[in-house]
Structures are given as structure tokens and as C-alpha cells.
Write a protein that holds these residues in place. Structure first.
Motif, PDB file in Angstrom:
ATOM      1  N   GLY A   1       0.944  -1.144   0.014  1.00  0.00           N
ATOM      2  CA  GLY A   1      -0.049  -0.074  -0.080  1.00  0.00           C
ATOM      3  C   GLY A   1       0.677   1.047  -0.036  1.00  0.00           C
ATOM      4  N   ALA A   2       0.104   2.360  -0.185  1.00  0.00           N
ATOM      5  CA  ALA A   2       0.632   3.712  -0.076  1.00  0.00           C
ATOM      6  C   ALA A   2      -0.297   4.727  -0.074  1.00  0.00           C
ATOM      7  CB  ALA A   2       1.658   3.760  -1.321  1.00  0.00           C
TER       8      ALA A   2
ATOM      9  N   ASN B   1      -2.602   5.782   1.907  1.00  0.00           N
ATOM     10  CA  ASN B   1      -3.767   5.413   2.512  1.00  0.00           C
ATOM     11  C   ASN B   1      -4.596   4.346   1.811  1.00  0.00           C
ATOM     12  OD1 ASN B   1      -3.210   7.119   4.757  1.00  0.00           O
ATOM     13  ND2 ASN B   1      -3.994   8.875   3.839  1.00  0.00           N
TER      14      ASN B   1
ATOM     15  N   TYR C   1      -3.481  -4.442   7.252  1.00  0.00           N
ATOM     16  CA  TYR C   1      -2.385  -3.638   6.906  1.00  0.00           C
ATOM     17  C   TYR C   1      -1.112  -4.461   6.594  1.00  0.00           C
ATOM     18  CZ  TYR C   1       1.603  -0.355   8.145  1.00  0.00           C
ATOM     19  OH  TYR C   1       2.836   0.061   8.083  1.00  0.00           O
ATOM     20  N   ARG C   2      -0.586  -4.492   5.307  1.00  0.00           N
ATOM     21  CA  ARG C   2       0.717  -5.140   4.950  1.00  0.00           C
ATOM     22  C   ARG C   2       0.506  -6.638   5.045  1.00  0.00           C
ATOM     23  NH1 ARG C   2       0.978  -0.722   3.158  1.00  0.00           N
ATOM     24  NH2 ARG C   2       2.826   0.669   3.063  1.00  0.00           N
TER      25      ARG C   2
ATOM     26  N   GLN D   1      11.010  10.180   0.041  1.00  0.00           N
ATOM     27  CA  GLN D   1      11.680   9.002   0.095  1.00  0.00           C
ATOM     28  C   GLN D   1      13.135   8.853  -0.713  1.00  0.00           C
ATOM     29  OE1 GLN D   1       8.741   5.940  -1.149  1.00  0.00           O
ATOM     30  NE2 GLN D   1       7.436   6.533   0.634  1.00  0.00           N
TER      31      GLN D   1
ATOM     32  N   GLY E   1      12.513  -0.186   0.545  1.00  0.00           N
ATOM     33  CA  GLY E   1      11.298   0.438   0.833  1.00  0.00           C
ATOM     34  C   GLY E   1      11.254   0.580   2.348  1.00  0.00           C
TER      35      GLY E   1
ATOM     36  N   ASN F   1       4.518   0.164  10.564  1.00  0.00           N
ATOM     37  CA  ASN F   1       4.061   1.353  11.162  1.00  0.00           C
ATOM     38  C   ASN F   1       3.582   0.783  12.476  1.00  0.00           C
ATOM     39  OD1 ASN F   1       5.410   3.420  10.018  1.00  0.00           O
ATOM     40  ND2 ASN F   1       3.322   4.065   8.803  1.00  0.00           N
TER      41      ASN F   1
ATOM     42  N   PRO G   1       4.314   6.618  13.463  1.00  0.00           N
ATOM     43  CA  PRO G   1       4.977   5.974  12.122  1.00  0.00           C
ATOM     44  C   PRO G   1       6.385   5.772  12.545  1.00  0.00           C
ATOM     45  CG  PRO G   1       3.978   8.100  11.603  1.00  0.00           C
ATOM     46  CD  PRO G   1       4.047   7.961  12.885  1.00  0.00           C
TER      47      PRO G   1
ATOM     48  N   ARG H   1       9.140   8.289  11.505  1.00  0.00           N
ATOM     49  CA  ARG H   1       9.193   9.718  12.672  1.00  0.00           C
ATOM     50  C   ARG H   1       9.787   9.358  13.898  1.00  0.00           C
ATOM     51  NH1 ARG H   1       3.662  11.932  14.024  1.00  0.00           N
ATOM     52  NH2 ARG H   1       3.524  12.568  12.155  1.00  0.00           N
TER      53      ARG H   1
ATOM     54  N   ASP I   1      13.427   8.893  13.402  1.00  0.00           N
ATOM     55  CA  ASP I   1      14.208  10.327  13.137  1.00  0.00           C
ATOM     56  C   ASP I   1      14.280  11.125  14.323  1.00  0.00           C
ATOM     57  OD1 ASP I   1      14.541  12.813  12.139  1.00  0.00           O
ATOM     58  OD2 ASP I   1      12.804  12.847  10.849  1.00  0.00           O
TER      59      ASP I   1
ATOM     60  N   LYS J   1      18.816   8.490  12.018  1.00  0.00           N
ATOM     61  CA  LYS J   1      19.175   9.167  10.592  1.00  0.00           C
ATOM     62  C   LYS J   1      20.458   9.384  10.143  1.00  0.00           C
ATOM     63  CE  LYS J   1      15.133  11.155   8.523  1.00  0.00           C
ATOM     64  NZ  LYS J   1      14.434  12.443   8.062  1.00  0.00           N
TER      65      LYS J   1
ATOM     66  N   VAL K   1      16.870  10.743   4.169  1.00  0.00           N
ATOM     67  CA  VAL K   1      15.550  11.553   3.795  1.00  0.00           C
ATOM     68  C   VAL K   1      14.563  10.993   4.435  1.00  0.00           C
ATOM     69  CG1 VAL K   1      14.072  11.416   1.533  1.00  0.00           C
ATOM     70  CG2 VAL K   1      16.526  11.484   1.182  1.00  0.00           C
TER      71      VAL K   1
ATOM     72  N   GLY L   1      13.577   7.937   7.898  1.00  0.00           N
ATOM     73  CA  GLY L   1      14.023   7.091   8.697  1.00  0.00           C
ATOM     74  C   GLY L   1      13.597   5.778   8.650  1.00  0.00           C
ATOM     75  N   ASN L   2      12.439   5.461   7.709  1.00  0.00           N
ATOM     76  CA  ASN L   2      12.076   4.112   7.808  1.00  0.00           C
ATOM     77  C   ASN L   2      12.973   3.231   6.517  1.00  0.00           C
ATOM     78  OD1 ASN L   2      11.166   1.792   8.611  1.00  0.00           O
ATOM     79  ND2 ASN L   2       9.038   2.187   8.125  1.00  0.00           N
TER      80      ASN L   2
HETATM   81  N1  EPU Z   1       8.615  11.297   9.257  1.00  0.00           N
HETATM   82  C1  EPU Z   1       9.339  11.923   9.804  1.00  0.00           C
HETATM   83  N2  EPU Z   1      10.754  11.605   9.582  1.00  0.00           N
HETATM   84  C2  EPU Z   1      11.070  10.515   8.647  1.00  0.00           C
HETATM   85  C3  EPU Z   1      10.030  10.032   7.860  1.00  0.00           C
HETATM   86  C4  EPU Z   1       8.777  10.330   8.265  1.00  0.00           C
HETATM   87  O1  EPU Z   1       9.142  12.729  11.056  1.00  0.00           O
HETATM   88  O2  EPU Z   1      12.380  10.362   8.569  1.00  0.00           O
HETATM   89  C5  EPU Z   1       7.030  11.705   9.390  1.00  0.00           C
HETATM   90  C6  EPU Z   1       6.456  12.240   8.203  1.00  0.00           C
HETATM   91  O3  EPU Z   1       6.725  13.702   8.260  1.00  0.00           O
HETATM   92  C7  EPU Z   1       4.919  12.075   8.390  1.00  0.00           C
HETATM   93  C8  EPU Z   1       4.979  10.728   9.190  1.00  0.00           C
HETATM   94  O4  EPU Z   1       6.325  10.639   9.578  1.00  0.00           O
HETATM   95  O5  EPU Z   1       4.334  12.757   9.147  1.00  0.00           O
HETATM   96  C9  EPU Z   1       4.830   9.583   8.170  1.00  0.00           C
HETATM   97  O6  EPU Z   1       5.626   9.741   7.105  1.00  0.00           O
HETATM   98  P1  EPU Z   1       5.381   9.080   5.758  1.00  0.00           P
HETATM   99  O7  EPU Z   1       4.090  10.326   5.245  1.00  0.00           O
HETATM  100  O8  EPU Z   1       6.564   9.296   4.759  1.00  0.00           O
HETATM  101  O9  EPU Z   1       4.691   7.882   5.638  1.00  0.00           O
HETATM  102  P2  EPU Z   1       5.088   6.561   6.372  1.00  0.00           P
HETATM  103  O10 EPU Z   1       4.233   6.082   7.294  1.00  0.00           O
HETATM  104  O11 EPU Z   1       6.622   6.834   6.765  1.00  0.00           O
HETATM  105  C10 EPU Z   1       3.893   5.027   4.590  1.00  0.00           C
HETATM  106  C11 EPU Z   1       4.155   3.672   4.020  1.00  0.00           C
HETATM  107  C12 EPU Z   1       5.021   3.777   2.818  1.00  0.00           C
HETATM  108  C13 EPU Z   1       4.324   4.532   1.681  1.00  0.00           C
HETATM  109  C14 EPU Z   1       4.034   6.024   2.349  1.00  0.00           C
HETATM  110  C15 EPU Z   1       3.227   7.070   1.350  1.00  0.00           C
HETATM  111  C16 EPU Z   1       4.416   2.153   5.859  1.00  0.00           C
HETATM  112  C17 EPU Z   1       5.254   1.378   6.820  1.00  0.00           C
HETATM  113  N3  EPU Z   1       5.035   2.794   5.069  1.00  0.00           N
HETATM  114  O12 EPU Z   1       5.040   5.565   4.846  1.00  0.00           O
HETATM  115  O13 EPU Z   1       5.446   2.494   2.270  1.00  0.00           O
HETATM  116  O14 EPU Z   1       5.040   4.715   0.727  1.00  0.00           O
HETATM  117  O15 EPU Z   1       3.026   5.511   3.489  1.00  0.00           O
HETATM  118  O16 EPU Z   1       2.025   6.359   1.555  1.00  0.00           O
HETATM  119  O17 EPU Z   1       3.159   1.709   5.878  1.00  0.00           O
HETATM  120  C18 EPU Z   1       6.575   0.292   2.199  1.00  0.00           C
HETATM  121  O18 EPU Z   1       5.508  -0.013   2.489  1.00  0.00           O
HETATM  122  O19 EPU Z   1       7.735   0.030   1.624  1.00  0.00           O
HETATM  123  C19 EPU Z   1       6.674   1.861   1.949  1.00  0.00           C
HETATM  124  C20 EPU Z   1       7.657   2.604   1.621  1.00  0.00           C
END
Ligand code: EPU
Length: 326
Positions: free
Chosen positions: A167-168, A170, A201-202, A242, A249, A254, A259, A262, A265, A270, A282, A284-285
Motif C-alpha cells: 500500500g501507499a 492510505n 495492513y501489509r 523517500q 522500501g 508502522n 509512524p 518519525r 527520526d 538518520k 531522507v 528514517g524508515n
Molecule cells: N516522518 C518524519 N521523519 C522521517 C520520515 C517520516 O518525521 O524521516 C514523518 C512524516 O513527516 C509524516 C509521518 O512521519 O508525518 C509519516 O511519514 P510518511 O508520510 O513518509 O509515511 P510513512 O508512514 O513513513 C507509509 C508507508 C510507505 C508509503 C508511504 C506513502 C509504511 C511502513 N510505509 O510511509 O510504504 O510509501 O506511507 O503512503 O506503511 C513501504 O511499504 O515500503 C513503503 C515505503
């Protein structure tokens, strides 16, 4: 349900297999498959897997086979099962961490063109497990079908997306799946409605031991221009948040509390590096490979992050990436 093709009995294996039975179960399987599959079939002993993953680390598969189509795949699975050789299927390797010792037994890759068919009869798109998610999303755009744009930035295949309910933004794969075709562990072909397959979820437990052959996705009637605008919007968000460097990925799922990106981070991790693996600056995950990383580097970094999250916040991080081999 389509009946599975008949499997010739092992007794017909002839002299090649007889000679090979003196060796390991894997070499015996290799000899049998060389006899059963057409001469053009890709049967690759000691095949390096690093280049078949986006993270680009890890050792060899004892044996890698690329069946040409569903029928050959069924034959390969049933033969491996009959000979007691464990098997795994890999897709585009974008969510895969192969350990440095490689993978024992058989690895099956669905990279052949026979798994990459994509037919559209709006609003449905029927595709093989090997179809790239990006191609699915851009085909949907051409036909003015909305709702699949979230798949465009996921560097995987339909089979991998089904296996982990990728997913991505939402949205999740199974929200768009009308029906799925798959093989049972016994090598039988089946079809089921997407709504009847439990997923979250995943996660999709069915495909832990069943093999996805393909799926029919549902788009929402729209216009190519509108779909294009949404694709551009998501593409922009992706590249702003990213890393482009080789990775698998997101490494962790999460957790409910925060997340993972975050959290990592906030923990100040990082840029933390072990060997050739580093926590992306870029996001943290993501763990990125500078070109020199080993699987051990990546696994050590994963453990370091998990320990810090546990100690500092009491959060148990669960890996999202699939870890394979020894
Ligand atoms: N954030 C930080 N620092 C960071 C990274 C993120 O503060 O280094 C904050 C962002 O600012 C945001 C929150 O954490 O407020 C969530 O970050 P982001 O929007 O990047 O989404 P994510 O939850 O980290 C999820 C999926 C991604 C998908 C993105 C976009 C998971 C584990 N990850 O990332 O999926 O591309 O949303 O929808 O569910 C994957 O599954 O491999 C993947 C990359």
C-alpha cells in the motif's frame, strides 16, 4: 477452477535423474526439472539473488527456476513437493532482504513474459503476477480508470503486492482486487473473490504458502487527464519524502503509536551507518545500500534500531521487509 496439468511419475525420470539421485535433493530436482521442462526453460543453479532484489544484498539460491507460465509453475511446485525440496517464490524483490548465506532449496521467479499479461475491459484490469505495479497504474491511466494511482510508486509486481497487501497513500492493494488466481501448495489452480480473502495492513496470510498467479483489479471510471494529475501529485510526494538510493522500501511496519520513520527520526538515528548500510537521511524508515553493503550490515542496523526503539520508547518494531535465507 482450471484443472492442473498432469505430473509425469518420478519413475519416468530416466538416466539423467538416476545419475543425479546420487547427489543432493536439490541436484536431483534440477535433473528432473531439466527433463520435464522445455529446453529453453531457465534453470539456474547457484543463482546470485542480490541483483534480483532492489536492496542488492545477499547470497545465492541453491537453484532458481523461471517457469514460463502457470502450467510450468504448477509442474515445478508439484515436483519440488514430491521430492521434498523447500521452495519460495520471489517477485521483483523490492521488499526482500536475502541473507548472505543465500537460500537453501528452490527459488521460483515469476519473471517470464507468461506472467506479465495485462488485459483491460473497463473498469476491470486483469493481470498476471509478474506485471509491474507501475505498468498497471499507467495502463489504468490510459483507459481513464482511477483509484490505482497509489500503486505507481511501489517498485514491485502484482504478485508481491498481493502477497503483502502492499500500500501507499492510505490505499491498500486488496481494496482494488475483484478476484485472484492462485496455486495451492499442492500445485492446484484456484480462483477466489478478493473480498473473500482476509487481508489487513501489509498482510495477507493466504499467500504465505499459496502462490498468486494474477488478479483482476477494479478502476473507477474517470479521464486520463484526471488520473495523470493524481499520478503526478503522488509521484512528487514520493520523491520529496523517500530516497532514490537502493533500498527495500520501508523496513518496519508502522506501529500503532507513531509512524516508524518519525520514530527513527526522533531517536536521532538518520545517517547511522553499519558497513555499507545506512539509515536514509531522507526518510528514517529506509535503509539504503551505498553499493558495498552486506545483508549482515543491514540486519545489524535493523537490530540496532529495534533495540533503541525498545529502550527509549518501549516500542517493538516489526519488520515489514521479508527476510529470506541463512
Ligand atoms: N516522518 C518524519 N521523519 C522521517 C520520515 C517520516 O518525521 O524521516 C514523518 C512524516 O513527516 C509524516 C509521518 O512521519 O508525518 C509519516 O511519514 P510518511 O508520510 O513518509 O509515511 P510513512 O508512514 O513513513 C507509509 C508507508 C510507505 C508509503 C508511504 C506513502 C509504511 C511502513 N510505509 O510511509 O510504504 O510509501 O506511507 O503512503 O506503511 C513501504 O511499504 O515500503 C513503503 C515505503
Amino acid at each position: 477452477m482450471t484443472p492442473a496439468p498432469a505430473l509425469p511419475p518420478a519413475a519416468e525420470n530416466g538416466s539423467a535423474a538416476n545419475a543425479a539421485t546420487a547427489g543432493t535433493p536439490v541436484s536431483r530436482l534440477e535433473a528432473t526439472l531439466r527433463r520435464l521442462l522445455p529446453s529453453g526453460a531457465r534453470i539456474l543453479p547457484h543463482e546470485p539473488l542480490a541483483r534480483r532484489t532492489t536492496l542488492r544484498v545477499g547470497g545465492c539460491a541453491d537453484l532458481l527456476v523461471e517457469p514460463a507460465d502457470d502450467g510450468e509453475l504448477s509442474l515445478v511446485v508439484r515436483t519440488a513437493r514430491e521430492q521434498g525440496v523447500p521452495w519460495r517464490v520471489i517477485g521483483r524483490g523490492s521488499n526482500l532482504l536475502v541473507r548472505d548465506g543465500g537460500v537453501r532449496g528452490l527459488v521460483i521467479s515469476l519473471a517470464a513474459p507468461g506472467f506479465a499479461q495485462l488485459e483491460v475491459s473497463p473498469p476491470l484490469l486483469r493481470c498476471g503476477a509478474g506485471v509491474r505495479l507501475k505498468d498497471l497504474a499507467t495502463t489504468a491511466r490510459r483507459h481513464g480508470l482511477a483509484g490505482l494511482e497509489f500503486l505507481a510508486g511501489i517498485p514491485g509486481s502484482v504478485g508481491g503486492a498481493l502477497r503483502m497487501n502492499a500500500g501507499a497513500w492510505n490505499s491498500m492493494t486488496f481494496e482494488r482486487v475483484e478476484s485472484v488466481r492462485f496455486l495451492t501448495p499442492a500445485g492446484e489452480l484456484r480462483e477466489a473473490r478478493g473480498a473473500d480473502i482476509p487481508s489487513s495492513y501489509r498482510r495477507c496470510d493466504l499467500f504465505r504458502d499459496h502462490i498468486a498467479l494474477g488478479a483482476t483489479f477494479r478502476g473507477d471510471p474517470s479521464t486520463p487527464e484526471q488520473v495523470e494529475a493524481r499520478l503526478n501529485e503522488l509521484n512528487g510526494k514520493r520523491w520529496a519524502s523517500q530516497p532514490a538510493a537502493p533500498s527495500a522500501g520501508c523496513i518496519f511496519k508502522n506501529p500503532a503509536a507513531i509512524p516508524a520513520g518519525r520514530l527513527i527520526d526522533e531517536l536521532g538515528l538518520k545517517g547511522t551507518r553499519i558497513g555499507g548500510a545506512a539509515v536514509s537521511d531522507v526518510h528514517g524508515n529506509f535503509i539504503v545500500n551505498d553499493g558495498q553493503a552486506t545483508a549482515k550490515d543491514v540486519l545489524s542496523l535493523i537490530e540496532l534500531i529495534r533495540a533503541r526503539a525498545r529502550e527509549a520508547r518501549g516500542i517493538e518494531l516489526e519488520t515489514e521487509v521479508e527476510i529470506l535465507g541463512e
